[in-house]
Design an enzyme around this catalytic site. Structure first.
Site, PDB file in Angstrom:
ATOM      1  CG  LEU A 115      -1.908  -1.139   1.366  1.00 40.78           C
ATOM      2  CD1 LEU A 115      -2.675  -1.021   2.675  1.00 40.78           C
ATOM      3  CD2 LEU A 115      -2.872  -1.130   0.188  1.00 40.78           C
ATOM      4  CD  GLU A 142      -8.387   2.393   4.801  1.00 40.93           C
ATOM      5  OE1 GLU A 142      -9.464   2.208   4.215  1.00 40.93           O
ATOM      6  OE2 GLU A 142      -7.430   1.605   4.712  1.00 40.93           O
TER       7      GLU A 142
HETATM    8  N1  LIG Z   1      -5.435   0.242  -1.731  1.00 38.46           N
HETATM    9  C1  LIG Z   1      -6.142  -0.884  -1.646  1.00 38.46           C
HETATM   10  O1  LIG Z   1      -7.257  -0.892  -1.149  1.00 38.46           O
HETATM   11  C2  LIG Z   1      -5.543  -2.163  -2.184  1.00 38.46           C
HETATM   12  C3  LIG Z   1      -6.285  -3.350  -2.149  1.00 38.46           C
HETATM   13  C4  LIG Z   1      -5.709  -4.520  -2.672  1.00 38.46           C
HETATM   14  C5  LIG Z   1      -4.425  -4.473  -3.187  1.00 38.46           C
HETATM   15  N2  LIG Z   1      -3.740  -3.311  -3.197  1.00 38.46           N
HETATM   16  C6  LIG Z   1      -2.402  -3.218  -3.782  1.00 38.46           C
HETATM   17  O2  LIG Z   1      -2.511  -3.582  -5.152  1.00 38.46           O
HETATM   18  C7  LIG Z   1      -1.349  -4.303  -5.559  1.00 38.46           C
HETATM   19  C8  LIG Z   1      -1.753  -5.695  -5.997  1.00 38.46           C
HETATM   20  O3  LIG Z   1      -2.803  -5.620  -6.945  1.00 38.46           O
HETATM   21  P1  LIG Z   1      -2.624  -5.978  -8.497  1.00 38.46           P
HETATM   22  O4  LIG Z   1      -3.692  -5.251  -9.231  1.00 38.46           O
HETATM   23  O5  LIG Z   1      -1.202  -5.771  -8.892  1.00 38.46           O
HETATM   24  O6  LIG Z   1      -2.848  -7.549  -8.510  1.00 38.46           O
HETATM   25  P2  LIG Z   1      -4.112  -8.477  -8.092  1.00 38.46           P
HETATM   26  O7  LIG Z   1      -5.355  -7.996  -8.747  1.00 38.46           O
HETATM   27  O8  LIG Z   1      -4.129  -8.686  -6.640  1.00 38.46           O
HETATM   28  O9  LIG Z   1      -3.634  -9.838  -8.748  1.00 38.46           O
HETATM   29  C9  LIG Z   1      -3.542  -9.949 -10.143  1.00 38.46           C
HETATM   30  C10 LIG Z   1      -3.582 -11.408 -10.475  1.00 38.46           C
HETATM   31  O10 LIG Z   1      -4.814 -11.979 -10.019  1.00 38.46           O
HETATM   32  C11 LIG Z   1      -5.281 -12.941 -10.949  1.00 38.46           C
HETATM   33  N3  LIG Z   1      -6.559 -12.458 -11.486  1.00 38.46           N
HETATM   34  C12 LIG Z   1      -6.976 -11.159 -11.557  1.00 38.46           C
HETATM   35  N4  LIG Z   1      -8.232 -11.105 -12.050  1.00 38.46           N
HETATM   36  C13 LIG Z   1      -8.621 -12.382 -12.268  1.00 38.46           C
HETATM   37  C14 LIG Z   1      -9.813 -12.982 -12.744  1.00 38.46           C
HETATM   38  N5  LIG Z   1     -10.891 -12.232 -13.070  1.00 38.46           N
HETATM   39  N6  LIG Z   1      -9.852 -14.321 -12.851  1.00 38.46           N
HETATM   40  C15 LIG Z   1      -8.783 -15.082 -12.487  1.00 38.46           C
HETATM   41  N7  LIG Z   1      -7.632 -14.579 -12.021  1.00 38.46           N
HETATM   42  C16 LIG Z   1      -7.549 -13.248 -11.917  1.00 38.46           C
HETATM   43  C17 LIG Z   1      -4.175 -13.094 -11.971  1.00 38.46           C
HETATM   44  O11 LIG Z   1      -3.309 -14.038 -11.373  1.00 38.46           O
HETATM   45  P3  LIG Z   1      -2.310 -15.020 -12.187  1.00 38.46           P
HETATM   46  O12 LIG Z   1      -1.257 -14.128 -12.756  1.00 38.46           O
HETATM   47  O13 LIG Z   1      -1.786 -15.935 -11.120  1.00 38.46           O
HETATM   48  O14 LIG Z   1      -3.139 -15.712 -13.222  1.00 38.46           O
HETATM   49  C18 LIG Z   1      -3.535 -11.718 -11.964  1.00 38.46           C
HETATM   50  O15 LIG Z   1      -2.201 -11.707 -12.442  1.00 38.46           O
HETATM   51  C19 LIG Z   1      -0.422  -4.295  -4.359  1.00 38.46           C
HETATM   52  O16 LIG Z   1       0.411  -3.147  -4.409  1.00 38.46           O
HETATM   53  C20 LIG Z   1      -1.381  -4.174  -3.196  1.00 38.46           C
HETATM   54  O17 LIG Z   1      -0.763  -3.632  -2.037  1.00 38.46           O
HETATM   55  C21 LIG Z   1      -4.275  -2.165  -2.703  1.00 38.46           C
END
Ligand SMILES: NC(=O)c1ccc[n+]([C@@H]2O[C@H](COP(=O)([O-])OP(=O)(O)OC[C@H]3O[C@@H](n4cnc5c(N)ncnc54)[C@H](OP(=O)(O)O)[C@@H]3O)[C@@H](O)[C@H]2O)c1
Length: 182
Positions: A23, A30
């Site tokens: 984050l 929060e």
């Molecule tokens: N501020 C907030 O509220 C918040 C909340 C959550 C996360 N975050 C931040 O966001 C970042 C991580 O998020 P991100 O967007 O990079 O990744 P993510 O959405 O957590 O993960 C992406 C992976 O999820 C799988 N995926 C996504 N959509 C899918 C679907 N519809 N069906 C099947 N598999 C699916 C795929 O995995 P595979 O590659 O294994 O196929 C894809 O590569 C981090 O920095 C975290 O700290 C922030």
């Protein structure tokens, strides 16, 4: 009636949600709000579900995962084996299908989508998507992961569980907002 999905995210002024797998901010209260909303159930015999992308699962510190007292679901195209820690599914339809199976469905109160970016986008497109619980962090942060665009079908609503007004922590201001799909 199929369970509705709600999404919860903390978002910066420039729509950022993450940087380098974490984050962009450190906001303990929060985080406590996130834990309270995603964990609390009106019926003590039920649990909530949290659905997340594989990356969000991967980057979560091991001591926090699986998220306690919640049914954890990880979406991935990979053949991950997470045993009792989380239900691994290849898509939202597969996750919802598995969660709808008796006896699991009787034990679920709410389904929370907890990120990241593409998971939020896919969730908002589902017919049974219900609400966005957004924490609007009132600052620009350098980010590499962003919240997807929100369609104009969503309108602001009140939820008695959600504190109103500006919150302040670590010199940062933020506000809790709830939007519902028309
Ligand atoms: N501020 C907030 O509220 C918040 C909340 C959550 C996360 N975050 C931040 O966001 C970042 C991580 O998020 P991100 O967007 O990079 O990744 P993510 O959405 O957590 O993960 C992406 C992976 O999820 C799988 N995926 C996504 N959509 C899918 C679907 N519809 N069906 C099947 N598999 C699916 C795929 O995995 P595979 O590659 O294994 O196929 C894809 O590569 C981090 O920095 C975290 O700290 C922030």
């Amino acid at each position: 009636m199929p369970l509705r999905l709600d999404l919860i995210a903390a978002v910066s002024e420039n729509q950022g949600i993450g940087i380098n797998g974490r984050l962009p901010w450190r906001l303990k209260k929060e985080m406590a709000y996130f834990t309270r909303l995603t964990t609390e159930t009106k019926d003590p015999s039920k649990k909530n579900v949290v659905i997340m992308g594989r990356r969000t699962w991967d980057v979560m510190p091991k001591k926090y995962r699986p998220l306690s007292n919640r049914i954890n679901v990880v979406l991935t195209s990979k053949d991950l084996i997470l045993g009792d820690e989380a239900l691994v599914c290849k898509s939202f339809p597969e996750a919802l299908e598995k969660l709808s199976k008796i006896p699991l469905t009787d034990k679920i109160e709410r389904i929370w989508v907890i990120g990241g970016s593409s998971v939020y986008k896919a969730a908002m497109e589902l017919p049974n998507f219900h609400r966005l619980y957004l924490t609007l962090v009132r600052k620009y942060f350098e980010c590499d992961t962003y919240f997807p665009p929100i369609s104009n079908e969503f309108h602001l609503v009140k939820d008695p569980e959600v504190p109103e007004g500006i919150q302040e922590e670590n010199g940062l201001q933020y506000e809790f907002k709830v939007y519902e799909k028309a």
